[in-house]
Design an enzyme around this catalytic site. Structure first.
Site, mmCIF file in Angstrom:
data_model
loop_
_atom_site.group_PDB
_atom_site.id
_atom_site.type_symbol
_atom_site.label_atom_id
_atom_site.label_comp_id
_atom_site.label_asym_id
_atom_site.label_seq_id
_atom_site.Cartn_x
_atom_site.Cartn_y
_atom_site.Cartn_z
ATOM 1 C CB SER A 148 -0.876 0.016 1.259
ATOM 2 O OG SER A 148 -1.494 1.272 1.424
ATOM 3 C CE1 TYR A 161 -4.568 -2.296 4.821
ATOM 4 C CE2 TYR A 161 -3.852 -0.048 4.377
ATOM 5 C CZ TYR A 161 -4.281 -1.286 3.919
ATOM 6 O OH TYR A 161 -4.414 -1.514 2.573
HETATM 7 N N1 LIG Z 1 -8.620 -0.387 -1.921
HETATM 8 C C1 LIG Z 1 -7.557 0.322 -1.622
HETATM 9 O O1 LIG Z 1 -7.571 1.564 -1.613
HETATM 10 C C2 LIG Z 1 -6.256 -0.363 -1.316
HETATM 11 C C3 LIG Z 1 -5.096 0.431 -1.252
HETATM 12 C C4 LIG Z 1 -3.893 -0.182 -0.957
HETATM 13 C C5 LIG Z 1 -3.821 -1.531 -0.741
HETATM 14 N N2 LIG Z 1 -4.978 -2.265 -0.778
HETATM 15 C C6 LIG Z 1 -4.864 -3.696 -0.521
HETATM 16 O O2 LIG Z 1 -5.435 -4.407 -1.583
HETATM 17 C C7 LIG Z 1 -5.906 -5.662 -1.112
HETATM 18 C C8 LIG Z 1 -7.346 -5.857 -1.562
HETATM 19 O O3 LIG Z 1 -8.141 -4.868 -0.939
HETATM 20 P P1 LIG Z 1 -9.544 -4.373 -1.539
HETATM 21 O O4 LIG Z 1 -9.498 -2.902 -1.543
HETATM 22 O O5 LIG Z 1 -9.851 -5.102 -2.774
HETATM 23 O O6 LIG Z 1 -10.509 -4.806 -0.346
HETATM 24 P P2 LIG Z 1 -11.824 -5.698 -0.315
HETATM 25 O O7 LIG Z 1 -12.720 -5.399 -1.445
HETATM 26 O O8 LIG Z 1 -12.318 -5.553 1.082
HETATM 27 O O9 LIG Z 1 -11.270 -7.177 -0.540
HETATM 28 C C9 LIG Z 1 -10.524 -7.845 0.449
HETATM 29 C C10 LIG Z 1 -10.406 -9.281 0.031
HETATM 30 O O10 LIG Z 1 -9.621 -9.963 1.018
HETATM 31 C C11 LIG Z 1 -10.272 -11.150 1.361
HETATM 32 N N3 LIG Z 1 -9.966 -11.536 2.736
HETATM 33 C C12 LIG Z 1 -10.012 -10.793 3.862
HETATM 34 N N4 LIG Z 1 -9.716 -11.553 4.933
HETATM 35 C C13 LIG Z 1 -9.478 -12.806 4.464
HETATM 36 C C14 LIG Z 1 -9.159 -14.036 5.078
HETATM 37 N N5 LIG Z 1 -9.005 -14.166 6.413
HETATM 38 N N6 LIG Z 1 -8.976 -15.125 4.285
HETATM 39 C C15 LIG Z 1 -9.135 -15.025 2.942
HETATM 40 N N7 LIG Z 1 -9.453 -13.897 2.304
HETATM 41 C C16 LIG Z 1 -9.624 -12.794 3.068
HETATM 42 C C17 LIG Z 1 -11.744 -10.881 1.178
HETATM 43 O O11 LIG Z 1 -12.427 -12.106 0.883
HETATM 44 P P3 LIG Z 1 -13.440 -12.889 1.851
HETATM 45 O O12 LIG Z 1 -14.001 -11.894 2.815
HETATM 46 O O13 LIG Z 1 -14.446 -13.465 0.912
HETATM 47 O O14 LIG Z 1 -12.589 -13.938 2.494
HETATM 48 C C18 LIG Z 1 -11.753 -9.986 -0.042
HETATM 49 O O15 LIG Z 1 -11.800 -10.739 -1.212
HETATM 50 C C19 LIG Z 1 -5.717 -5.644 0.412
HETATM 51 O O16 LIG Z 1 -4.507 -6.285 0.749
HETATM 52 C C20 LIG Z 1 -5.614 -4.165 0.706
HETATM 53 O O17 LIG Z 1 -4.913 -3.918 1.902
HETATM 54 C C21 LIG Z 1 -6.187 -1.726 -1.061
#
Ligand SMILES: NC(=O)c1ccc[n+]([C@@H]2O[C@H](COP(=O)([O-])OP(=O)(O)OC[C@H]3O[C@@H](n4cnc5c(N)ncnc54)[C@H](OP(=O)(O)O)[C@@H]3O)[C@@H](O)[C@H]2O)c1
Length: 256
Positions: A148, A161
């Site tokens: 991130s 985080y």
């Molecule tokens: N969106 C942003 O602005 C942003 C910025 C920087 C980095 N990121 C990173 O990008 C990644 C994806 O984030 P996102 O924004 O797409 O969030 P999101 O829509 O909330 O998706 C998170 C994903 O992680 C999975 N997950 C969470 N806990 C889990 C567990 N214990 N076991 C297996 N799967 C798990 C969830 O699936 P289930 O709940 O179905 O298990 C979901 O598919 C994360 O690592 C986040 O930190 C996001």
């Protein structure tokens, strides 16, 4: 001089077998779709398997896998199950993650622990299990860790985080250094604010809108803004000499 490879071939992922964690929503779902659209076979993993089944039904070359990344004791069996779909895995995208938006003194022990378990320990254990398999069969491969912007730039109310993502960034470098000799490339993507289930509530709030007004490009990202970077790092033709790198995709946020 080496021949020039047309872009279509440069990003042709035929023959790659990818495991994407957190593929039930947001970035992970998009990564699975983009990689499959470029010829890779994709095992889409998460806990909400109904969503994975829907995704697999929408696009060829995607298979669902039930996986809780906080249960490392199941990783070896999960990788075996993943390989039953399309054969030996060649690429792991460590994308699953959870956020925490509290100040340090307001963050309960359990919340801190849950963030580190999901965002850091899962990447440690799953990468070890994946790389161990590749090394045992002397196959090259790659890992892409989703870190991130806050891995490098801290802000108020995201300490647990931010610390977890800084660890992912450092882990990326350590893995890259140790596994380069085995032909395993390890790189990280550092997204800024991207619209997803994780961020939608914040981005639509007054505080989120105020934050967006301070991003140099004056917008949050869409998951599709990461299409190019995931393809670049997934393709050994396009990024075969890249390892230990971290690519920031944030609309210039880190500069502000
Ligand atoms: N969106 C942003 O602005 C942003 C910025 C920087 C980095 N990121 C990173 O990008 C990644 C994806 O984030 P996102 O924004 O797409 O969030 P999101 O829509 O909330 O998706 C998170 C994903 O992680 C999975 N997950 C969470 N806990 C889990 C567990 N214990 N076991 C297996 N799967 C798990 C969830 O699936 P289930 O709940 O179905 O298990 C979901 O598919 C994360 O690592 C986040 O930190 C996001």
């Amino acid at each position: 001089m080496a021949q020039i490879t047309p872009a279509q071939q440069l990003f042709d992922l035929s023959g790659e077998v990818v495991l994407v964690t957190g593929a039930s929503s947001g970035l992970g779902r998009r990564f699975a779709r983009v990689l499959a659209a470029h010829g890779a076979k994709v095992v889409a993993a998460a806990r909400r398997v109904d969503r994975l089944a829907e995704l697999a039904g929408e696009q060829e070359g995607i298979a669902p896998l039930a996986l809780d990344v906080t249960a490392p004791e199941g990783f070896s069996a999960a990788l075996e199950e993943a390989e039953r779909h399309f054969g030996p895995l060649t690429l792991l995208v460590n994308n699953a993650g959870i956020a925490s938006g509290k100040r340090i003194l307001d963050t309960a022990e359990e919340e801190w622990a849950a963030v580190q378990r999901t965002n850091v320990e899962a990447v440690w254990h799953l990468s070890r299990a994946f790389a161990g398999r590749l090394i045992a069969r002397q196959s090259p491969g790659a890992i892409i860790n989703i870190a991130s912007l806050v891995a490098e730039k801290v802000g108020v109310s995201s300490a647990a985080y931010a610390v977890s993502k800084a660890a992912v960034l450092h882990m990326t470098k350590a893995q890259a250094l140790e596994w380069a000799r085995h032909g395993i490339r390890v790189n990280a993507i550092c997204p800024g604010f991207i619209a997803s289930e994780m961020t939608d509530g914040y981005l639509s709030s007054p505080a989120g809108q105020d934050m967006i007004s301070r991003i140099p490009q004056r917008r949050a990202g869409d998951p599709s803004d990461l299409d190019g970077v995931i393809l670049l790092l997934a393709s050994s033709r396009a990024s075969g000499f890249m390892t230990g790198a971290a690519l920031r995709v944030d609309g210039g946020h880190a500069l502000a």
